[in-house]
Design a protein around this motif. Sequence first.
Motif, PDB file in Angstrom:
ATOM      1  N   LEU A   1      13.651   9.879  13.635  1.00 35.37           N
ATOM      2  CA  LEU A   1      12.759  10.320  12.472  1.00 35.37           C
ATOM      3  C   LEU A   1      11.240   9.841  11.708  1.00 35.37           C
ATOM      4  O   LEU A   1      11.484   8.911  11.342  1.00 35.37           O
ATOM      5  CB  LEU A   1      13.319  12.014  11.710  1.00 35.37           C
ATOM      6  N   ASP A   2      10.632  10.649  11.600  1.00 36.86           N
ATOM      7  CA  ASP A   2       9.288  10.264  11.234  1.00 36.86           C
ATOM      8  C   ASP A   2       9.554   9.493   9.417  1.00 36.86           C
ATOM      9  O   ASP A   2      10.086  10.293   8.676  1.00 36.86           O
ATOM     10  CB  ASP A   2       7.968  10.067  10.927  1.00 36.86           C
ATOM     11  N   THR A   3       8.947   8.649   8.531  1.00 34.55           N
ATOM     12  CA  THR A   3       9.180   8.032   7.319  1.00 34.55           C
ATOM     13  C   THR A   3       7.941   8.142   6.443  1.00 34.55           C
ATOM     14  O   THR A   3       8.017   8.171   5.975  1.00 34.55           O
ATOM     15  CB  THR A   3       9.294   6.790   8.024  1.00 34.55           C
ATOM     16  N   GLY A   4       7.048   8.237   7.770  1.00 32.91           N
ATOM     17  CA  GLY A   4       5.363   7.722   6.614  1.00 32.91           C
ATOM     18  C   GLY A   4       5.170   7.044   6.940  1.00 32.91           C
ATOM     19  O   GLY A   4       3.619   6.548   6.494  1.00 32.91           O
ATOM     20  N   ILE A   5       5.689   5.287   7.314  1.00 35.15           N
ATOM     21  CA  ILE A   5       5.359   4.743   6.864  1.00 35.15           C
ATOM     22  C   ILE A   5       5.133   4.041   8.753  1.00 35.15           C
ATOM     23  O   ILE A   5       6.195   3.889   9.442  1.00 35.15           O
ATOM     24  CB  ILE A   5       6.584   3.446   6.564  1.00 35.15           C
ATOM     25  N   LYS A   6       3.953   3.629   8.565  1.00 31.95           N
ATOM     26  CA  LYS A   6       3.213   3.288  10.297  1.00 31.95           C
ATOM     27  C   LYS A   6       2.085   2.245   9.979  1.00 31.95           C
ATOM     28  O   LYS A   6       1.309   2.553   9.056  1.00 31.95           O
ATOM     29  CB  LYS A   6       2.269   4.974  10.872  1.00 31.95           C
TER      30      LYS A   6
ATOM     31  N   HIS B   1      -1.872  14.597   7.782  1.00 33.62           N
ATOM     32  CA  HIS B   1      -0.341  14.344   8.953  1.00 33.62           C
ATOM     33  C   HIS B   1      -0.877  13.877   9.895  1.00 33.62           C
ATOM     34  O   HIS B   1      -1.035  13.062  10.485  1.00 33.62           O
ATOM     35  CB  HIS B   1      -0.290  16.029   8.916  1.00 33.62           C
ATOM     36  N   TRP B   2      -1.992  14.762  11.112  1.00 30.03           N
ATOM     37  CA  TRP B   2      -2.256  13.821  11.989  1.00 30.03           C
ATOM     38  C   TRP B   2      -3.426  12.862  11.773  1.00 30.03           C
ATOM     39  O   TRP B   2      -3.433  11.529  12.366  1.00 30.03           O
ATOM     40  CB  TRP B   2      -2.784  15.043  13.109  1.00 30.03           C
ATOM     41  N   TRP B   3      -3.937  13.219  10.831  1.00 27.12           N
ATOM     42  CA  TRP B   3      -5.658  12.512  10.874  1.00 27.12           C
ATOM     43  C   TRP B   3      -5.148  11.685   9.323  1.00 27.12           C
ATOM     44  O   TRP B   3      -6.020  12.589   8.106  1.00 27.12           O
ATOM     45  CB  TRP B   3      -7.073  12.923  10.632  1.00 27.12           C
ATOM     46  N   PHE B   4      -4.471  10.809   8.860  1.00 24.23           N
ATOM     47  CA  PHE B   4      -4.379  10.167   7.437  1.00 24.23           C
ATOM     48  C   PHE B   4      -4.942  10.238   6.960  1.00 24.23           C
ATOM     49  O   PHE B   4      -5.273  10.218   5.295  1.00 24.23           O
ATOM     50  CB  PHE B   4      -3.317   8.569   8.220  1.00 24.23           C
TER      51      PHE B   4
ATOM     52  N   ARG C   1       3.566   5.829  15.458  1.00 26.48           N
ATOM     53  CA  ARG C   1       4.013   4.203  15.335  1.00 26.48           C
ATOM     54  C   ARG C   1       4.669   4.075  14.490  1.00 26.48           C
ATOM     55  O   ARG C   1       4.314   4.418  13.186  1.00 26.48           O
ATOM     56  CB  ARG C   1       2.892   3.214  15.847  1.00 26.48           C
ATOM     57  N   ASP C   2       5.982   4.627  13.857  1.00 29.08           N
ATOM     58  CA  ASP C   2       6.966   4.819  13.043  1.00 29.08           C
ATOM     59  C   ASP C   2       8.155   4.536  12.837  1.00 29.08           C
ATOM     60  O   ASP C   2       8.650   4.064  13.834  1.00 29.08           O
ATOM     61  CB  ASP C   2       6.818   6.285  12.729  1.00 29.08           C
ATOM     62  N   ILE C   3       7.979   3.453  11.319  1.00 21.94           N
ATOM     63  CA  ILE C   3       9.009   2.822  11.611  1.00 21.94           C
ATOM     64  C   ILE C   3      10.298   3.581  11.505  1.00 21.94           C
ATOM     65  O   ILE C   3      11.655   2.190  11.959  1.00 21.94           O
ATOM     66  CB  ILE C   3       9.308   1.733  10.077  1.00 21.94           C
ATOM     67  N   GLY C   4      10.484   4.564  11.417  1.00 16.84           N
ATOM     68  CA  GLY C   4      11.564   5.166  11.840  1.00 16.84           C
ATOM     69  C   GLY C   4      12.647   5.282  13.213  1.00 16.84           C
ATOM     70  O   GLY C   4      13.041   5.688  13.152  1.00 16.84           O
TER      71      GLY C   4
ATOM     72  N   PHE D   1       0.674  -1.274  -0.420  1.00 21.51           N
ATOM     73  CA  PHE D   1       0.352   0.152  -0.103  1.00 21.51           C
ATOM     74  C   PHE D   1       0.982   1.299   0.286  1.00 21.51           C
ATOM     75  O   PHE D   1       0.700   2.097  -0.687  1.00 21.51           O
ATOM     76  CB  PHE D   1      -0.730   0.211   1.349  1.00 21.51           C
ATOM     77  N   TYR D   2       2.069   1.115   0.924  1.00 19.39           N
ATOM     78  CA  TYR D   2       2.031   3.137   1.336  1.00 19.39           C
ATOM     79  C   TYR D   2       3.573   2.652  -0.429  1.00 19.39           C
ATOM     80  O   TYR D   2       3.413   3.548  -0.848  1.00 19.39           O
ATOM     81  CB  TYR D   2       3.772   2.413   1.749  1.00 19.39           C
TER      82      TYR D   2
END
Length: 526
Positions: free
Chosen positions: A289-294, A356-359, A267-270, A109-110
Amino acid sequence: MKKGYVSIILHSHMPFIRHPEVKDSMEERWLFEAINECYIPLINVYDGLLRDKINFKITMSITPPLMAMLEDEYLNEKYLEYLNKSIELTEKELVRTKYSKELNELAKFYNERFINIKNIYEKYECRIMNAFKKFDKLGCLEVITCSATHALLPLLAINPETIKAQVATGVQSYIDVMGHSPNGMWLPECAYTYSLDSMLKECNIKYFIAESNAVIYASPRPLYGTSAPIATPNGVCAFGRDMDSSYQVWSDFIGYPGDPNYREFYRDIGYELPMDYIGHYINNSGIRLDTGIKYYKITGKTENKKLYNREKAIEKAREHGAHFASCRHEQIGALSEHMDKMPIITCPYDTELFGHWWFEGPDFIDAFIRKSDEEWTCYELITPEEYLNNNPMVQCSSPNPSSWGENGDFSVWINPSNQWIYRDLHKCEEIMIRLAKTYKNPNEIQNRVLNQAARELMLAESSDWSFIIKNNTTVNYAIKRINTHLERFNMFYEEITKNNINIKNLTKIEALDNIFKGINYKIYID
């Protein structure tokens, strides 16, 4: 039969952050994350609505700093590099998660999501303002402006010339990008005080967005509360935030974004995967840092989060969009029974909430607009400008000074943690006004120095820095930004008054803080 209107207004703002002098600026990622998660997903929503011939109207403020960054060559190149790295990371995740069906589906999906984002970005020639200008030209999106650097204007009232400079520069920067004048202005933090309406009028602003208290406690008391705009003594109209619709989105208790099916932001894989695997995709200094993959959903008040299910989340977003439409239908129906004019429900939100806050926020916007286009609704979507064109008779009432910050006042931006800022700002503002009055016919180098001094002052005035300090987030960065801009301002002041201008250093700083290319320092006296 339509009985009223709903106006969705999204406030899009990021502070001007541009650091070509830093190899891997963490703060530039704030912009890149917003492009990935908010701006391009919304562009995708708007394009989908147009494709499906859905009638919609929506309003977005895009602040001058954000417009400047979205148009900046350096930042667009850095964003594309960031996006390509994100795609590369998802490709690695496809391999890493191949033995877990659920995780692998999310990795897929990502991967598809980031590739689609890149396709949209390239479709608009790597300038997403091209998309917003297209929607604005088509009439489905009204883009409005803001003050130059999102300064909290009431706190600058001791030097009215600085408010005028902020407003006029914000209007001109909008014209430079959009090609036409703005009708409306989002007052930074919805902060209003009595002296603002004359300056807005002078800059041909027809309306602004206000906190509910500004309208509810206006004098004389408005007949319709926030269900209709009011006109200030100078004829500039104020649209007050509707609190019922606001609570449904913002409330900690009943707000849609807290649904357990939605994606967990924290919860981010970063932060979770080994550094030798993730290090290349976060920060050169090794800061996580956040990667955007959660991969997880909110689940509930527990640390034991369950895996995110995209299909269920989208289903919930559609359900919430339909619920929001139904509530506005009932609200308009009730209001129309007691009003002798068409009510309007003004729904202002931060754009960065949606995505961002609410995907799932952009999916909620999409679902709400599609439901609003169905015949059963008793309201139409509208922009404030169109509402005023359709309903030119507006009650005259003086808005109450207020903001949409905590306590409804200005205390978030001036309190014991950050009050020191304004002593230094006001001193520099007085100097800037004096310089503008003194140098009426400067030579070319003096003109450049004076214009750059004006840029540095405006950048220091941004409300973002005092907000960050109050909320104790990236405090050191905010303090550094304020001090850097004021130090540069004072350096230019000393150089021009001593007739000892360092042209090499001036050129360097002009290239770093390159916002407002057409600025004219005489705005502080004109």
